[in-house]
Design a protein around this motif. Structure first.
Motif, PDB file in Angstrom:
ATOM      1  N   THR A 205       0.836  -1.204   0.000  1.00 35.03           N
ATOM      2  CA  THR A 205       0.000   0.000   0.000  1.00 35.03           C
ATOM      3  C   THR A 205       0.873   1.258   0.000  1.00 35.03           C
ATOM      4  O   THR A 205       0.573   2.235  -0.697  1.00 35.03           O
ATOM      5  N   SER A 209       0.946   4.217  -2.826  1.00 36.56           N
ATOM      6  CA  SER A 209       0.834   5.666  -2.577  1.00 36.56           C
ATOM      7  C   SER A 209       1.897   6.425  -3.353  1.00 36.56           C
ATOM      8  O   SER A 209       1.606   7.429  -4.004  1.00 36.56           O
ATOM      9  N   ARG A 213       1.389   9.194  -6.414  1.00 38.57           N
ATOM     10  CA  ARG A 213       1.955  10.543  -6.383  1.00 38.57           C
ATOM     11  C   ARG A 213       2.809  10.790  -7.626  1.00 38.57           C
ATOM     12  O   ARG A 213       2.753  11.838  -8.239  1.00 38.57           O
ATOM     13  N   LEU A 231      -5.151   5.730   3.579  1.00 39.43           N
ATOM     14  CA  LEU A 231      -4.524   5.866   2.258  1.00 39.43           C
ATOM     15  C   LEU A 231      -5.100   7.076   1.531  1.00 39.43           C
ATOM     16  O   LEU A 231      -4.365   7.929   1.031  1.00 39.43           O
ATOM     17  N   SER A 234      -4.028  10.375   3.024  1.00 39.99           N
ATOM     18  CA  SER A 234      -2.592  10.649   2.973  1.00 39.99           C
ATOM     19  C   SER A 234      -2.118  10.959   1.557  1.00 39.99           C
ATOM     20  O   SER A 234      -1.086  11.580   1.377  1.00 39.99           O
ATOM     21  N   VAL A 235      -2.881  10.549   0.545  1.00 38.01           N
ATOM     22  CA  VAL A 235      -2.349  10.654  -0.814  1.00 38.01           C
ATOM     23  C   VAL A 235      -3.056  11.703  -1.682  1.00 38.01           C
ATOM     24  O   VAL A 235      -2.503  12.174  -2.665  1.00 38.01           O
ATOM     25  N   ARG A 282       0.040  14.168   4.142  1.00 34.95           N
ATOM     26  CA  ARG A 282       1.330  14.279   3.475  1.00 34.95           C
ATOM     27  C   ARG A 282       2.285  15.219   4.161  1.00 34.95           C
ATOM     28  O   ARG A 282       2.298  16.376   4.004  1.00 34.95           O
TER      29      ARG A 282
END
Ligand code: ATP
Ligand code: MG
Length: 282
Positions: A205, A209, A213, A231, A234-235, A282
């Motif tokens: 995972t 990510s 990005r 996930l 955060s992405v 992030r």
């Protein structure tokens, strides 16, 4: 060539008396990751299906760039740059990894060739190899041989070692990566990812990510629906939160995470309560 923005405008989808998607507006720009969250039954999958063309809306439209694609089939949308991956990887299990990627690359290329010839969207799918090759020889095929795209993607995703492996023999994590690679070979403007982290362990995972990005940094727009809310938060660059078919909050992850409606809906639910405590995005 500049990439296209994907827009949903006033989308409505009803099932009998139930409005699964209720006047949803969404903008997914190139180079950005857009997340879609919501509790069970919020309408995420239905909205996703309206974007991919698996379902048709009762009202509203789906626009890619300046083209209204609302009535186009999923395969036609895909050739025009709106490419999806599936929750269950939809590879050809008896073909090698490289050949699976070639299929992805060929689809998009045919649309280019057909576009140069002024064909309709449907006609583009029927452009023959000989016409493609002819355009290539005339220097009118803008993207280099399909094999070159395949090799680039294999290399950049670290898949060169398995290029000749029969896809059906690969474990889930590798299969998802190949599915992603195949979508990239279609040179998407927008990638629609349905639960891309399902079946992946935490290391896979994390790699996913990074890959998302990197892909967005290359200019591709990504729309992601996943139950792994950590996930998603955060992405993504922006989030749409749905409840009962409606978008109740949208914006950058921090804003949406702190939205009172989102908090009240999710704080009762273990997975998002955890995401709410997981620090800055992030
Ligand atoms: N084909 C269908 N026929 C009838 N009702 C449907 C159909 N598909 C979805 N629904 C209903 O529409 C609503 C939205 O469903 P949807 O699957 O889009 O939600 P979701 O946000 O994806 O949920 P989940 O997190 O459980 O995947 C639900 O009430 C669901 O029962
Ligand atoms: Mg769903």
């Amino acid at each position: 060539m500049s990439r296209h923005v994907l827009q949903a405008v006033g989308l409505v989808r009803r099932y009998g008396g139930l409005t699964a998607v209720d006047h949803v507006d969404l903008v997914a720009p190139p180079g950005m990751i857009t997340g879609l969250i919501g509790p069970n039954g919020a309408g995420k999958s239905t909205l996703f299906s309206l974007l991919t063309g698996v379902e048709q809306p009762d009202e509203g439209k789906v626009v890619l760039g300046s083209t209204d694609i609302t009535r186009m089939r999923p395969d036609i949308r895909s050739r025009r740059g709106l490419v999806q991956t599936f929750q269950v990887p939809s590879l050809f299990p008896t073909l090698t990894v490289a050949d699976n990627l070639l299929v992805g690359a060929e689809n998009r290329r045919r649309d280019y060739a057909g576009g140069l010839l002024g064909l309709s969207a449907q006609g583009r799918g029927r452009v023959s190899h000989s016409i493609e090759r002819g355009l290539e020889r005339l220097g009118l095929a803008p993207k280099g041989p399909v094999t070159q795209i395949v090799e680039e993607v294999l290399d950049s995703l670290g898949l060169s070692d398995v290029r000749d492996t029969i896809a059906g023999t690969l474990p889930t994590g590798a299969l998802r990566l190949v599915e992603f690679a195949r979508a990239l070979c279609a040179r998407p403007d927008i990638l629609l990812l349905d639960e891309p982290a399902s079946g992946l362990d935490s290391e896979e995972t994390a790699k996913l990510s990074q890959l998302l990005r990197r892909t967005a940094a290359g200019g591709v727009g990504i729309v992601i629906v996943d139950h792994d809310v950590d996930l998603v938060f955060s992405v993504v660059d922006q989030v749409y939160a749905m409840v009962g078919g409606r978008v109740v909050a949208s914006g950058d992850p921090q804003t949406v995470r702190n939205d009172p409606t989102v908090r009240s809906v999710y704080l009762a639910q273990a997975p998002l309560a955890a995401a709410g405590q997981s620090g800055e995005a992030r």
